[in-house]
Write an enzyme that holds these catalytic residues in place. Sequence first.
Site, PDB file in Angstrom:
ATOM      1  N   ASP A 126      -7.571  21.451 -10.279  1.00 51.83           N
ATOM      2  CA  ASP A 126      -7.827  20.237 -11.060  1.00 51.83           C
ATOM      3  C   ASP A 126      -7.317  20.525 -12.467  1.00 51.83           C
ATOM      4  OD1 ASP A 126      -8.867  18.185 -12.637  1.00 51.83           O
ATOM      5  OD2 ASP A 126     -10.656  17.965 -11.393  1.00 51.83           O
TER       6      ASP A 126
ATOM      7  N   LYS B 181      -7.723   9.997 -17.573  1.00 52.59           N
ATOM      8  CA  LYS B 181      -8.012  10.666 -18.839  1.00 52.59           C
ATOM      9  C   LYS B 181      -6.813  10.594 -19.790  1.00 52.59           C
ATOM     10  CE  LYS B 181     -12.077  11.649 -17.088  1.00 52.59           C
ATOM     11  NZ  LYS B 181     -12.386  12.788 -16.235  1.00 52.59           N
TER      12      LYS B 181
ATOM     13  N   TYR C 236     -15.905  20.121 -11.506  1.00 47.42           N
ATOM     14  CA  TYR C 236     -16.354  18.769 -11.861  1.00 47.42           C
ATOM     15  C   TYR C 236     -17.472  18.349 -10.890  1.00 47.42           C
ATOM     16  CZ  TYR C 236     -15.783  13.664 -12.506  1.00 47.42           C
ATOM     17  OH  TYR C 236     -15.981  12.331 -12.740  1.00 47.42           O
TER      18      TYR C 236
ATOM     19  N   ARG D  89       0.821  -1.213   0.000  1.00 48.09           N
ATOM     20  CA  ARG D  89       0.000   0.000   0.000  1.00 48.09           C
ATOM     21  C   ARG D  89       0.852   1.259   0.000  1.00 48.09           C
ATOM     22  NH1 ARG D  89      -2.804  -0.307   4.963  1.00 48.09           N
ATOM     23  NH2 ARG D  89      -1.400   1.273   5.768  1.00 48.09           N
TER      24      ARG D  89
HETATM   25  C1  PLP Z   1     -13.053  12.694 -14.954  1.00 53.66           C
HETATM   26  C2  PLP Z   1     -12.654  13.811 -14.105  1.00 53.66           C
HETATM   27  C3  PLP Z   1     -12.336  13.619 -12.763  1.00 53.66           C
HETATM   28  C4  PLP Z   1     -12.507  12.295 -12.080  1.00 53.66           C
HETATM   29  O1  PLP Z   1     -11.710  11.286 -12.577  1.00 53.66           O
HETATM   30  P1  PLP Z   1     -12.119   9.748 -12.360  1.00 53.66           P
HETATM   31  O2  PLP Z   1     -10.881   9.013 -12.620  1.00 53.66           O
HETATM   32  O3  PLP Z   1     -13.245   9.478 -13.316  1.00 53.66           O
HETATM   33  O4  PLP Z   1     -12.583   9.617 -10.929  1.00 53.66           O
HETATM   34  C5  PLP Z   1     -11.912  14.713 -12.033  1.00 53.66           C
HETATM   35  N1  PLP Z   1     -11.815  15.929 -12.592  1.00 53.66           N
HETATM   36  C6  PLP Z   1     -12.123  16.157 -13.869  1.00 53.66           C
HETATM   37  C7  PLP Z   1     -11.983  17.528 -14.426  1.00 53.66           C
HETATM   38  C8  PLP Z   1     -12.563  15.113 -14.672  1.00 53.66           C
HETATM   39  O5  PLP Z   1     -12.909  15.349 -15.933  1.00 53.66           O
END
Ligand code: PLP
Length: 382
Positions: free
Chosen positions: A176, A201, A104, A51
């Site tokens: 973010d 992403k 988000y 972990r």
């Molecule tokens: C998709 C997304 C997230 C979350 O990511 P996950 O891996 O789906 O939990 C956070 N911030 C933004 C801007 C996103 O587009």
Amino acid sequence: MTRKETKIIEAGREPSLHAGAVNIPVYRVSTVLFPDVETMVNEAQPYTYGRRGTPTTRALEEALCELETGARTVLTPSGLSACTLAILATCGAGDHLLVTDSIYGPTRLFCERVAKRYGVTTTYFDPHIGAGIAELFRPETKAVFLESPGSYTFEVQDVPSIAAAAHGRNIAVILDNTWATPFHFNAMAHGVDLSVQATTKYIGGHADIMMGSVTANAAYKDRLAQVHGDLGLCASGDEAFLALRGLRTLGVRLKRHQESATELGAWLKTQPEVARVLYPPLHDDPGHKLWKRDFTGACGLFGIVLRPASAKAVAAMIDGMKHFAIGYSWGGFESLILPAHYHRSIEFPLEGPLLRLHIGLEDVEDLKADLVSGFERLRQTA
Ligand SMILES: *Cc1c(COP(=O)(O)O)cnc(C)c1O
């Protein structure tokens, strides 16, 4: 200084430690063995428990940290858990959190439901606020959470002005940074303390992993590592391996995503069914100036506001697509389209339905033809 195009190829690699392998192998680990009690008691070896990191996850952390020019990166099981970790690492009971209204959606829900229950008060602010953020600071404000461009509505934020206002007051600036990735926006250089990435992403890049990362500067790195450990967060070796593999081609993929998205975005603007395209690289986008000042490029994700149309007509347009698929997430190699559903505190006026498009790596003429027939179906459905 090594340029970012080279950094993404070289960062986190040490073939001599892994039998010469160019790509670091997947380490699947829970128990790590110690040679004797003394080593265990003093934790005198690099790895102590699955972990708490393996050679695969640490290689990815190091690579992302180098690219983000931060002091420490930690990995989380999803992008959302990276967002919530950044909040938990900076805010506690009695504290106040400022969040951009373009956040988000699931991060907003965390603030509304979980953070609130643990005594953190959230105020949402206009993403265009800039230095005006200072008027919203309270003595108990501990963090400002930014996202630029914003989810679904793509407003570019004046990150340096907001960071300048927060600094000196002991207020953490969280960003973010998923849309630009650290490749196209250097968060730390613009005053951000904690940079969040949904590596799910573009860094993963192939629509097959779930993972997030938070990178902190020197001021916040110990707090970040401590809260990450206390929450028991970690990422699997398989996900880390795939993220490292994705990272190597991030530069060429983003270049192609941006080129195709710019071409299609400019073309979409000329279509009678489209009222507006929300994509900062386009010259007349309201965020273009800031984007040009602060970013080195873009990705393939943007919004289009249609002229008034029924939900049925929009569904007919989307359902018949040959190349654009319907699905959440983005940043993979494939094109996606969906009708946007989002919640705002401050109204974002729209002429008609809002769609979100992810422009993948397909041939751009095929994508255009797909949209042309989509508009035909839109027109033919009442
Ligand atoms: C998709 C997304 C997230 C979350 O990511 P996950 O891996 O789906 O939990 C956070 N911030 C933004 C801007 C996103 O587009």
